[in-house]
Every structure is written in structure tokens, then in C-alpha cells.
Motif scaffolding. Sequence first.
Motif, mmCIF file in Angstrom:
data_model
loop_
_atom_site.group_PDB
_atom_site.id
_atom_site.type_symbol
_atom_site.label_atom_id
_atom_site.label_comp_id
_atom_site.label_asym_id
_atom_site.label_seq_id
_atom_site.Cartn_x
_atom_site.Cartn_y
_atom_site.Cartn_z
ATOM 1 N N ALA A 195 62.081 35.647 59.052
ATOM 2 C CA ALA A 195 61.928 34.851 60.289
ATOM 3 C C ALA A 195 60.857 33.783 60.107
ATOM 4 O O ALA A 195 60.406 33.185 61.080
ATOM 5 C CB ALA A 195 61.570 35.771 61.446
ATOM 6 N N GLY A 196 60.417 33.580 58.873
ATOM 7 C CA GLY A 196 59.485 32.484 58.595
ATOM 8 C C GLY A 196 58.023 32.880 58.590
ATOM 9 O O GLY A 196 57.150 32.031 58.523
ATOM 10 N N ARG A 197 57.747 34.173 58.648
ATOM 11 C CA ARG A 197 56.334 34.571 58.706
ATOM 12 C C ARG A 197 55.691 34.510 57.326
ATOM 13 O O ARG A 197 56.234 34.993 56.348
ATOM 14 C CB ARG A 197 56.219 35.990 59.258
ATOM 15 C CG ARG A 197 54.773 36.413 59.362
ATOM 16 C CD ARG A 197 54.542 37.385 60.463
ATOM 17 N NE ARG A 197 53.111 37.661 60.562
ATOM 18 C CZ ARG A 197 52.600 38.668 61.197
ATOM 19 N NH1 ARG A 197 53.383 39.516 61.824
ATOM 20 N NH2 ARG A 197 51.303 38.855 61.234
ATOM 21 N N ASN A 198 54.528 33.902 57.263
ATOM 22 C CA ASN A 198 53.773 33.843 56.013
ATOM 23 C C ASN A 198 52.321 34.177 56.342
ATOM 24 O O ASN A 198 51.580 33.346 56.844
ATOM 25 C CB ASN A 198 53.900 32.440 55.404
ATOM 26 C CG ASN A 198 53.142 32.309 54.104
ATOM 27 O OD1 ASN A 198 52.347 33.184 53.755
ATOM 28 N ND2 ASN A 198 53.374 31.225 53.393
ATOM 29 N N ARG A 199 51.948 35.433 56.090
ATOM 30 C CA ARG A 199 50.612 35.906 56.501
ATOM 31 C C ARG A 199 49.481 35.084 55.905
ATOM 32 O O ARG A 199 48.440 34.929 56.499
ATOM 33 C CB ARG A 199 50.415 37.355 56.075
ATOM 34 C CG ARG A 199 51.106 38.331 56.955
ATOM 35 C CD ARG A 199 50.554 39.733 56.804
ATOM 36 N NE ARG A 199 51.061 40.549 57.882
ATOM 37 C CZ ARG A 199 52.320 40.955 57.961
ATOM 38 N NH1 ARG A 199 53.173 40.630 57.026
ATOM 39 N NH2 ARG A 199 52.734 41.676 58.980
ATOM 40 N N LYS A 200 49.715 34.552 54.691
ATOM 41 C CA LYS A 200 48.635 33.824 54.018
ATOM 42 C C LYS A 200 48.260 32.565 54.799
ATOM 43 O O LYS A 200 47.156 32.063 54.681
ATOM 44 C CB LYS A 200 49.048 33.442 52.605
ATOM 45 C CG LYS A 200 49.141 34.646 51.710
ATOM 46 C CD LYS A 200 49.301 34.258 50.247
ATOM 47 C CE LYS A 200 49.591 35.510 49.431
ATOM 48 N NZ LYS A 200 50.868 35.428 48.731
ATOM 49 N N GLN A 201 49.211 32.052 55.577
ATOM 50 C CA GLN A 201 48.941 30.787 56.287
ATOM 51 C C GLN A 201 48.560 30.994 57.744
ATOM 52 O O GLN A 201 48.486 30.047 58.497
ATOM 53 C CB GLN A 201 50.178 29.898 56.238
ATOM 54 C CG GLN A 201 50.404 29.338 54.858
ATOM 55 C CD GLN A 201 51.666 28.498 54.797
ATOM 56 O OE1 GLN A 201 52.387 28.367 55.778
ATOM 57 N NE2 GLN A 201 51.938 27.949 53.635
ATOM 58 N N GLU A 202 48.353 32.243 58.156
ATOM 59 C CA GLU A 202 48.061 32.409 59.582
ATOM 60 C C GLU A 202 46.688 33.031 59.803
ATOM 61 O O GLU A 202 46.121 33.664 58.925
ATOM 62 C CB GLU A 202 49.169 33.219 60.273
ATOM 63 C CG GLU A 202 49.275 34.634 59.842
ATOM 64 C CD GLU A 202 50.486 35.358 60.450
ATOM 65 O OE1 GLU A 202 50.391 36.567 60.619
ATOM 66 O OE2 GLU A 202 51.515 34.730 60.737
ATOM 67 N N ARG A 203 46.172 32.776 61.011
ATOM 68 C CA ARG A 203 44.891 33.344 61.401
ATOM 69 C C ARG A 203 45.112 34.706 62.016
ATOM 70 O O ARG A 203 46.067 34.876 62.779
ATOM 71 C CB ARG A 203 44.257 32.476 62.496
ATOM 72 C CG ARG A 203 43.347 31.427 62.000
ATOM 73 C CD ARG A 203 42.904 30.579 63.167
ATOM 74 N NE ARG A 203 41.695 31.107 63.786
ATOM 75 C CZ ARG A 203 41.105 30.542 64.840
ATOM 76 N NH1 ARG A 203 41.610 29.455 65.377
ATOM 77 N NH2 ARG A 203 40.011 31.053 65.331
ATOM 78 N N ARG A 204 44.205 35.648 61.737
ATOM 79 C CA ARG A 204 44.311 36.940 62.408
ATOM 80 C C ARG A 204 44.248 36.697 63.919
ATOM 81 O O ARG A 204 43.453 35.893 64.391
ATOM 82 C CB ARG A 204 43.160 37.849 61.956
ATOM 83 C CG ARG A 204 43.276 39.208 62.571
ATOM 84 C CD ARG A 204 42.935 40.331 61.614
ATOM 85 N NE ARG A 204 43.553 41.554 62.096
ATOM 86 C CZ ARG A 204 42.866 42.586 62.566
ATOM 87 N NH1 ARG A 204 41.562 42.583 62.541
ATOM 88 N NH2 ARG A 204 43.503 43.645 63.033
ATOM 89 N N TRP A 205 45.070 37.355 64.670
ATOM 90 C CA TRP A 205 45.166 37.240 66.134
ATOM 91 C C TRP A 205 45.763 35.899 66.570
ATOM 92 O O TRP A 205 45.864 35.617 67.750
ATOM 93 C CB TRP A 205 43.802 37.379 66.838
ATOM 94 C CG TRP A 205 42.988 38.553 66.425
ATOM 95 C CD1 TRP A 205 41.917 38.534 65.570
ATOM 96 C CD2 TRP A 205 43.147 39.919 66.835
ATOM 97 N NE1 TRP A 205 41.406 39.791 65.430
ATOM 98 C CE2 TRP A 205 42.126 40.665 66.198
ATOM 99 C CE3 TRP A 205 44.042 40.566 67.680
ATOM 100 C CZ2 TRP A 205 41.982 42.019 66.378
ATOM 101 C CZ3 TRP A 205 43.892 41.932 67.855
ATOM 102 C CH2 TRP A 205 42.885 42.634 67.205
ATOM 103 N N GLY A 206 46.095 35.021 65.615
ATOM 104 C CA GLY A 206 46.561 33.687 65.972
ATOM 105 C C GLY A 206 48.074 33.635 66.163
ATOM 106 O O GLY A 206 48.754 34.659 66.167
ATOM 107 N N PRO A 207 48.612 32.398 66.311
ATOM 108 C CA PRO A 207 50.038 32.237 66.576
ATOM 109 C C PRO A 207 50.916 32.820 65.467
ATOM 110 O O PRO A 207 50.577 32.725 64.291
ATOM 111 C CB PRO A 207 50.218 30.715 66.635
ATOM 112 C CG PRO A 207 48.869 30.158 66.869
ATOM 113 C CD PRO A 207 47.901 31.111 66.252
ATOM 114 N N ARG A 208 52.007 33.418 65.865
ATOM 115 C CA ARG A 208 53.011 33.897 64.906
ATOM 116 C C ARG A 208 54.357 33.960 65.617
ATOM 117 O O ARG A 208 54.411 34.150 66.839
ATOM 118 C CB ARG A 208 52.634 35.252 64.290
ATOM 119 C CG ARG A 208 52.673 36.488 65.141
ATOM 120 C CD ARG A 208 51.375 36.950 65.762
ATOM 121 N NE ARG A 208 50.186 36.848 64.982
ATOM 122 C CZ ARG A 208 49.633 37.874 64.333
ATOM 123 N NH1 ARG A 208 50.183 39.059 64.370
ATOM 124 N NH2 ARG A 208 48.515 37.708 63.693
ATOM 125 N N GLY A 209 55.396 33.780 64.821
ATOM 126 C CA GLY A 209 56.735 33.770 65.414
ATOM 127 C C GLY A 209 57.256 35.157 65.698
ATOM 128 O O GLY A 209 57.896 35.406 66.724
#
Length: 195
Positions: A90-104
Motif C-alpha cells: 500500500a506504499g508504506r516505507n517506514r524509513k521515510q516516515e516519522r514515528r507517530w506521523g502521517p501514514r497511509g
Amino acid sequence: MRSDGSDPAVVAWVGLGGNWPQTPRLFQGALRRLQSQALVHKVVCSPLYLTEPVGPVCRQRWFLNGVIRIETGLGPRALLRLLHRIERSAGRNRKQERRWGPRGLDLDLLFYGARRICDRRLIVPHPRAHQRRFVLQPMVDLAPEWIHPGCGKTIDTLLQKVDDTHLTILWDGWARTLNRSNASRAATRTFFPDG
Ligand code: ADP
Ligand code: MG
């Protein structure tokens, strides 16, 4: 129990979350993927809630949250790997996201029967399930009497006592999402107890 730690059919609970505009469609895709697995049965989704973001990243869209009940012959670690595969597709890439931040799409393993597991990759029951209104509220809609194997209390009792004051507002857009897609009424009924 089998040698891989799985039971022939364990009731497991998966937390659903996300706050991208396309999150409802990603939830729908995740439900379909789960339903298509040979070792996953009786996929039922709770009502969804619009929820106020929890944690330090305040300036972001509200989340959509719900829970999914499944019966599965997958072991708990295989189930978590499946959830991670679905997130990635579904396009999730943990390396590019902030903890607690936006995610699909965030899929958490909340409960795996009454099992308690704590290792480097997997903690079950999910360590924050009992503290989060956005988990307890949709779970009460499906299984108020489910007993949290860590504390022995029902989900209903945990919701009544939870300190979390973040707002959770029932979301009425799910039916529209499903109607816009080609989902057959039969599939809709499978996901929703009274769909
Ligand atoms: P969160 O869901 O806490 O916002 P992530 O989805 O990025 O954050 O998960 C972080 C890590 O938590 C994952 O790499 C996963 O291996 C680990 N984890 C441990 N227990 C669980 C669980 N019960 N469900 C989902 N992930 C878990
Ligand atoms: Mg997660």
C-alpha cells in the motif's frame, strides 16, 4: 498447537489506521488481501472512526481507525509478516516516515487469541492497545466481552476506564467508499457484521 506456533483457527485482531486521503481505499485493499489468504478466514471489519492524532506530531490530518477480526491458521509471526507485506504494497516505507506521523496504512497485531508474546519484533497483546481509545472503541463495537489476556479485563471495562481523551468520531464514509468501488454486496457483507 502446531510446531510453528500456530493454532488451527485462532481469533486474531488487527488494528487499522491511516491518515492519507486515499486511506479508505487502502483499508479496502487490505481487507481484500486478508480475505484472499488461504489461512485467513471470516474477515470482519468494525465501524471506522475519525480520530484525533495521538503523540507529538499534532499538525496532521485526523486518522481513520478501526479493527479487523480474523480467524487464522497463520502463526503470530507469519501473520505480522503478512501485515507488513500488505502495508508495503500500500506504499508504506517506514524509513521515510516519522514515528507517530502521517501514514497511509498501519496494520498492528493487537491480539492473537489469548497468547502473550514478547520478542524483538513482536509484542502481543499490542503494548498500547489497552491505552488507546481509537483501538478500544471499534473493538467494543464487535467484541465488548473480549478479555485482554494481559490484564484479564474486558474491552468494555478497559474503554470505560481509559484515560485517553482524544476524540473518536464515528465515520460514515465507509459505505460510500465501498459503493464507489466494484466491491460486490456479498464481499461487503463478509466484512461487516450487518453490512
Ligand atoms: P506503530 O504501529 O507503533 O506506530 P510501526 O507500525 O512502525 O509503529 O511499528 C514499529 C515496529 O513495531 C514494527 O517494526 C514491528 O515489528 C513492531 N511490533 C511489535 N509488536 C507489534 C505488534 N503487535 N503489531 C505491529 N507491530 C509490532
Ligand atoms: Mg504499526
